[in-house]
Design a protein around this motif. Structure first.
Motif, PDB file in Angstrom:
ATOM      1  N   LEU A  19       0.835  -1.210   0.000  1.00  0.00           N
ATOM      2  CA  LEU A  19       0.000   0.000   0.000  1.00  0.00           C
ATOM      3  C   LEU A  19       0.868   1.258   0.000  1.00  0.00           C
ATOM      4  CD1 LEU A  19      -2.850  -1.106   2.464  1.00  0.00           C
ATOM      5  CD2 LEU A  19      -2.780  -1.256  -0.034  1.00  0.00           C
ATOM      6  N   ARG A  29       0.421   4.033  -2.931  1.00  0.00           N
ATOM      7  CA  ARG A  29      -0.197   5.331  -2.595  1.00  0.00           C
ATOM      8  C   ARG A  29       0.272   6.471  -3.514  1.00  0.00           C
ATOM      9  NH1 ARG A  29       1.073   5.379   2.798  1.00  0.00           N
ATOM     10  NH2 ARG A  29      -0.199   3.522   3.067  1.00  0.00           N
ATOM     11  N   GLN A  31      -6.417   2.664   4.728  1.00  0.00           N
ATOM     12  CA  GLN A  31      -5.191   2.637   3.922  1.00  0.00           C
ATOM     13  C   GLN A  31      -5.426   2.014   2.545  1.00  0.00           C
ATOM     14  OE1 GLN A  31      -1.916   0.950   6.190  1.00  0.00           O
ATOM     15  NE2 GLN A  31      -2.782   1.863   8.023  1.00  0.00           N
ATOM     16  N   LEU A  32      -6.274   0.974   2.502  1.00  0.00           N
ATOM     17  CA  LEU A  32      -6.610   0.370   1.202  1.00  0.00           C
ATOM     18  C   LEU A  32      -7.194   1.440   0.283  1.00  0.00           C
ATOM     19  CD1 LEU A  32      -8.570  -3.004   1.649  1.00  0.00           C
ATOM     20  CD2 LEU A  32      -6.330  -2.718   0.621  1.00  0.00           C
ATOM     21  N   ALA A  45      -4.830   4.041  -0.949  1.00  0.00           N
ATOM     22  CA  ALA A  45      -3.857   3.535  -1.930  1.00  0.00           C
ATOM     23  C   ALA A  45      -4.502   3.251  -3.285  1.00  0.00           C
ATOM     24  CB  ALA A  45      -3.190   2.273  -1.391  1.00  0.00           C
ATOM     25  N   CYS A  74      -7.535   1.427  -3.861  1.00  0.00           N
ATOM     26  CA  CYS A  74      -8.363   0.222  -4.015  1.00  0.00           C
ATOM     27  C   CYS A  74      -9.810   0.632  -4.312  1.00  0.00           C
ATOM     28  CB  CYS A  74      -8.304  -0.622  -2.743  1.00  0.00           C
ATOM     29  SG  CYS A  74      -9.298  -2.112  -2.865  1.00  0.00           S
TER      30      CYS A  74
END
Ligand code: SF4
Length: 434
Positions: A219, A223, A246-247, A250, A252
């Protein structure tokens, strides 16, 4: 030596625009060395009746084995060397060798080059297999082979191989072994920077959550690249809201999650009890949607505590959670899985070699379930798929979903629903190999 790389279809017909580029063929193409090669994808184009090739390599899955064997027999009849690799020949090399001169078991890197060397000298071995698991440094993909073919507008990438879990119905563990292997970050970063940024990236890893540290490292790498991507990931990633943040940060946009079953007893039997560690499924779905992440949920039915009612309740959940895409599959015992061995040993397989049984049709029952007649299982799964993709359901889930609005997600979810709706009807009842 002229090489033809072939990705077979379920049968002798073409699909329209939903096929994903087969990354495994790009691995072989990148390692053909001085040998000229051509690539044909049986799913999206017609394979010429006569190939200008000395060696033909087929990547074979259980559902494509019948078609692959037909093609292989024809090519061998013309005097070509035929080689097979992929999941199915890895688990059933003796069966594959009835139609091929050589079989590559497991990862192709290294073995493929040795095979070409041996074949060039006129002495290919019958079976190629690594003693250990090769590292992933230097893994390359020749994506030029996909140019001009009608694929779904996606770029496929790979971070690692293997999975932390050993689900009963899955053969990943036997194929990739016990270790998790990740590609070096600098190699992956350089590859990602070279891809078409406008397309959705799809990580082909069977479970991108290979561990907290390695997921965090990925990640952090993603990012700053500001890409939009999708992946298959185990539901335990939702245990930590910070990890979901965080997913999303980055890039997702979609996750494929194996919800599999709402019944704790079934999850226990499939060795997936951990599927509830993130709490209630509905809450998991909401947490993902709140972050702008769409969900492709998969369910399997036929474990001992399944009845027609558990299938209906799973459909209700998928509708209530407004999953963007969902699949309701009868449990499919494939060679290489614990499930296949268990059902075979219990004499519950209706046709032990169903993938080459001319009577078998896609969607037919493959084994005798305990909680309902086999035909009821197959029919209830088909009904659930049809119900999920009726127009009113698509409208409610896609247009009136609970995600923050995004044109990108709206367009991809709409397209994916149209394709999935069509596929429900196109595959059902199809004879493998025909
Ligand atoms: S989590 Fe997914 S990839 Fe891993 S063993 Fe289970 S089904 Fe297979």
């Amino acid at each position: 030596m002229k090489i033809a790389l072939i990705c077979p279809n379920l049968g002798n017909y073409r699909r329209s625009s939903d096929a994903m580029p087969p990354l495994a063929m790009a691995v072989l193409a990148a390692r053909c060395g001085q040998h000229p090669y051509v690539f044909y994808d049986d799913r999206v184009e017609t394979i010429p009746e006569s190939l200008d090739a000395d060696l033909v390599a087929l990547s074979v899955e259980t559902f494509t084995a019948h078609r692959a064997y037909q093609l292989a027999d024809a090519f061998r009849h013309e005097g070509k060397i035929v080689v097979m690799g992929g999941y199915h020949p890895t688990f059933l090399p003796e069966e594959a060798l009835q139609h091929a001169d050589a079989v590559v078991r497991g990862d192709a890197e290294g073995l493929w080059e040795q095979l070409l060397l041996d074949a060039g000298r006129g002495k290919p071995r019958r079976v190629y297999q690594n003693a250990g698991l090769p590292g992933l440094a230097g893994v390359r993909f020749e994506r030029g082979i996909f140019a001009g073919k009608r694929y779904a507008p996606m770029e496929l990438v790979q971070y690692g191989r293997g999975c932390r879990f050993v689900c009963d119905f899955c053969s990943i563990h036997r194929f990739y072994g016990n270790e998790l292997r990740m590609r070096p970050a600098d190699e992956l970063r350089a590859e990602l920077q070279s891809l078409d940024r406008k397309r959705l990236l799809f990580f082909v890893d069977d479970n991108l959550f290979s561990g907290e540290a390695s997921l965090q490292a990925l990640l952090a790498l993603l990012r700053p690249l500001k890409l939009r991507w999708a992946c298959q990931i185990s539901i335990d990633v939702a245990r930590e809201p910070a990890l979901l943040d965080q997913l999303a940060e980055a890039g997702c946009r979609y996750v494929l999650i194996g919800f599999e079953s709402l019944e704790p007893a079934n999850l226990r039997q499939m060795k997936k009890r951990w599927n509830h560690v993130s709490g209630d499924y509905l809450r998991v779905a909401r947490n993902l949607h709140q972050r702008g992440i769409g969900i492709y949920g998969t369910f399997v039915f036929g474990y001992d505590h399944d009845t027609p009612d558990t299938i209906r309740r799973s459909l209700d959940f998928a509708l209530e959670a407004r999953l963007e895409i969902a699949n309701f599959n009868p449990l499919t015992p494939t060679p290489g899985s614990l499930l296949y061995e268990r059902l075979r040993d219990e004499h519950r397989l209706l046709s032990p070699h169903w993938w080459i049984d001319p009577q078998y049709r896609y969607g037919d029952p493959i084994f005798i379930p305990r909680g309902m007649p086999a035909d009821t299982l197959a029919q209830a799964c088909f009904e659930a798929k049809k119900q999920f993709y009726v127009w009113s359901s698509i409208t409610r889930r896609v247009l009136l979903g609970d995600q923050p609005f995004s044109w990108f997600n709206l367009l991809t979810a709409s397209t994916a629903n149209l394709i999935s709706r069509r596929e429900v009807y196109r595959k059902q009842g199809r004879v493998l190999g025909a």
